[in-house]
Design a protein around this motif. Structure first.
Motif, PDB file in Angstrom:
ATOM      1  N   UNK A 184       6.454   8.502 -15.196  1.00  0.00           N
ATOM      2  CA  UNK A 184       6.854   7.883 -16.460  1.00  0.00           C
ATOM      3  C   UNK A 184       7.154   6.400 -16.267  1.00  0.00           C
ATOM      4  N   UNK A 185       7.799   6.046 -15.180  1.00  0.00           N
ATOM      5  CA  UNK A 185       8.104   4.638 -14.895  1.00  0.00           C
ATOM      6  C   UNK A 185       6.811   3.853 -14.700  1.00  0.00           C
ATOM      7  N   UNK A 186       5.861   4.435 -13.970  1.00  0.00           N
ATOM      8  CA  UNK A 186       4.568   3.761 -13.761  1.00  0.00           C
ATOM      9  C   UNK A 186       3.816   3.566 -15.068  1.00  0.00           C
ATOM     10  N   UNK A 187       3.989   4.509 -16.003  1.00  0.00           N
ATOM     11  CA  UNK A 187       3.300   4.387 -17.291  1.00  0.00           C
ATOM     12  C   UNK A 187       3.885   3.256 -18.132  1.00  0.00           C
TER      13      UNK A 187
ATOM     14  N   UNK B 204      16.480  24.041  -4.835  1.00  0.00           N
ATOM     15  CA  UNK B 204      16.957  22.671  -4.697  1.00  0.00           C
ATOM     16  C   UNK B 204      15.789  21.718  -4.477  1.00  0.00           C
ATOM     17  N   UNK B 205      14.891  22.083  -3.592  1.00  0.00           N
ATOM     18  CA  UNK B 205      13.797  21.187  -3.213  1.00  0.00           C
ATOM     19  C   UNK B 205      12.738  21.066  -4.311  1.00  0.00           C
ATOM     20  N   UNK B 206      12.311  22.158  -4.889  1.00  0.00           N
ATOM     21  CA  UNK B 206      11.271  22.128  -5.917  1.00  0.00           C
ATOM     22  C   UNK B 206      11.746  21.442  -7.197  1.00  0.00           C
ATOM     23  N   UNK B 207      13.008  21.686  -7.562  1.00  0.00           N
ATOM     24  CA  UNK B 207      13.559  21.022  -8.736  1.00  0.00           C
ATOM     25  C   UNK B 207      13.499  19.511  -8.559  1.00  0.00           C
ATOM     26  N   UNK B 208      13.939  19.031  -7.411  1.00  0.00           N
ATOM     27  CA  UNK B 208      13.939  17.595  -7.152  1.00  0.00           C
ATOM     28  C   UNK B 208      12.527  17.042  -7.096  1.00  0.00           C
ATOM     29  N   UNK B 209      11.656  17.737  -6.409  1.00  0.00           N
ATOM     30  CA  UNK B 209      10.284  17.247  -6.252  1.00  0.00           C
ATOM     31  C   UNK B 209       9.606  17.050  -7.607  1.00  0.00           C
ATOM     32  N   UNK B 210       9.661  18.051  -8.457  1.00  0.00           N
ATOM     33  CA  UNK B 210       8.990  17.940  -9.752  1.00  0.00           C
ATOM     34  C   UNK B 210       9.684  16.932 -10.655  1.00  0.00           C
ATOM     35  N   UNK B 211      11.005  16.899 -10.637  1.00  0.00           N
ATOM     36  CA  UNK B 211      11.731  15.978 -11.514  1.00  0.00           C
ATOM     37  C   UNK B 211      11.515  14.528 -11.105  1.00  0.00           C
ATOM     38  N   UNK B 212      11.644  14.223  -9.825  1.00  0.00           N
ATOM     39  CA  UNK B 212      11.438  12.852  -9.369  1.00  0.00           C
ATOM     40  C   UNK B 212       9.990  12.419  -9.586  1.00  0.00           C
ATOM     41  N   UNK B 213       9.070  13.332  -9.377  1.00  0.00           N
ATOM     42  CA  UNK B 213       7.656  13.026  -9.604  1.00  0.00           C
ATOM     43  C   UNK B 213       7.406  12.673 -11.074  1.00  0.00           C
ATOM     44  N   UNK B 214       7.975  13.460 -11.982  1.00  0.00           N
ATOM     45  CA  UNK B 214       7.809  13.192 -13.414  1.00  0.00           C
ATOM     46  C   UNK B 214       8.416  11.857 -13.812  1.00  0.00           C
ATOM     47  N   UNK B 215       9.591  11.548 -13.290  1.00  0.00           N
ATOM     48  CA  UNK B 215      10.244  10.278 -13.618  1.00  0.00           C
ATOM     49  C   UNK B 215       9.436   9.110 -13.072  1.00  0.00           C
ATOM     50  N   UNK B 216       8.955   9.228 -11.848  1.00  0.00           N
ATOM     51  CA  UNK B 216       8.175   8.144 -11.248  1.00  0.00           C
ATOM     52  C   UNK B 216       6.868   7.907 -12.006  1.00  0.00           C
TER      53      UNK B 216
ATOM     54  N   UNK C  59      14.223   2.133 -12.049  1.00  0.00           N
ATOM     55  CA  UNK C  59      13.518   2.537 -10.827  1.00  0.00           C
ATOM     56  C   UNK C  59      14.438   2.444  -9.608  1.00  0.00           C
ATOM     57  N   UNK C  60      15.235   1.393  -9.545  1.00  0.00           N
ATOM     58  CA  UNK C  60      16.171   1.229  -8.425  1.00  0.00           C
ATOM     59  C   UNK C  60      17.201   2.351  -8.422  1.00  0.00           C
ATOM     60  N   UNK C  61      17.747   2.681  -9.581  1.00  0.00           N
ATOM     61  CA  UNK C  61      18.761   3.731  -9.662  1.00  0.00           C
ATOM     62  C   UNK C  61      18.157   5.093  -9.320  1.00  0.00           C
TER      63      UNK C  61
ATOM     64  N   UNK D  44      22.128   3.655 -18.882  1.00  0.00           N
ATOM     65  CA  UNK D  44      21.075   2.628 -18.857  1.00  0.00           C
ATOM     66  C   UNK D  44      19.950   2.951 -19.844  1.00  0.00           C
ATOM     67  N   UNK D  45      19.566   4.220 -19.927  1.00  0.00           N
ATOM     68  CA  UNK D  45      18.437   4.573 -20.801  1.00  0.00           C
ATOM     69  C   UNK D  45      18.862   4.809 -22.247  1.00  0.00           C
ATOM     70  N   UNK D  46      20.159   4.799 -22.526  1.00  0.00           N
ATOM     71  CA  UNK D  46      20.620   4.953 -23.908  1.00  0.00           C
ATOM     72  C   UNK D  46      20.284   3.735 -24.756  1.00  0.00           C
ATOM     73  N   UNK D  47      20.212   2.588 -24.130  1.00  0.00           N
ATOM     74  CA  UNK D  47      19.894   1.362 -24.863  1.00  0.00           C
ATOM     75  C   UNK D  47      18.442   1.401 -25.327  1.00  0.00           C
TER      76      UNK D  47
END
Length: 158
Positions: free
Chosen positions: A123-126, A109-121, A75-77, A63-66
């Motif tokens: 970026x999406x808001x920006x 497992x938990x910290x990796x997800x927390x920081x990664x999802x936070x960064x993506x969210x 955001x849904x994915x 999806x993001x390659x385009x």
């Protein structure tokens, strides 16, 4: 109702009964140690070797390659991946939390997800498509790196 007790369980109970207080404490500590090691291995393997998660990541990368992609679809994915990721982790965590008092969650497992999802969210808001693409690629690369770690490759029964 716990069910039938096996011969091995009776043998362990008999051996435990013979041990003195310090031996019993040492055995409990060692069992906790073994359970915690197995918990970490199983949590990493369950999350980082889940085929559905890998497929969702793969489709997200497409999806993001385009050049022009829909942020709502991204955001849904991401939300789907996040729910599945934490659901898988919680399933393993809850199973071990039943037998280990004060179980610390598997921080990798938990910290990796927390920081990664936070960064993506963020970026999406920006709304910046370049930053969104970068964060998703970074998350995927980190996910792949962690799936190659020794603890995530095999579940070893203790």
């Amino acid at each position: 109702m716990i069910g039938d007790i096996t011969v091995n369980e009776v043998e362990l109970l008999n051996a435990y009964q013979i041990l003195g207080p310090s031996g019993q404490k040492g055995l409990k500590d060692y069992l906790r140690y073994l359970l915690y090691k197995q918990y970490k291995r199983e949590a990493m393997a369950a999350v980082f070797h889940n085929n559905l998660l890998h497929n969702l990541f793969h489709s997200l990368l497409h999806l993001v390659e385009r050049d022009d992609f829909d942020l709502r679809q991204i955001e849904k994915r991401v939300r789907q991946i996040k729910e599945l990721y934490y659901g898988i982790f919680e399933q393993v965590h809850n199973r071990f939390a039943e037998v280990i008092d004060d179980l610390d969650s598997c921080e990798v497992v938990k910290e990796f997800a927390h920081s990664s999802f936070d960064n993506i969210e963020k970026a999406i808001r920006s709304g910046n498509l370049t930053v969104v693409r970068f964060e998703i690629i970074d998350f995927h690369q980190g996910f792949c790196r962690l799936s190659q770690k020794r603890d995530a490759r095999n579940i070893v029964a203790v």
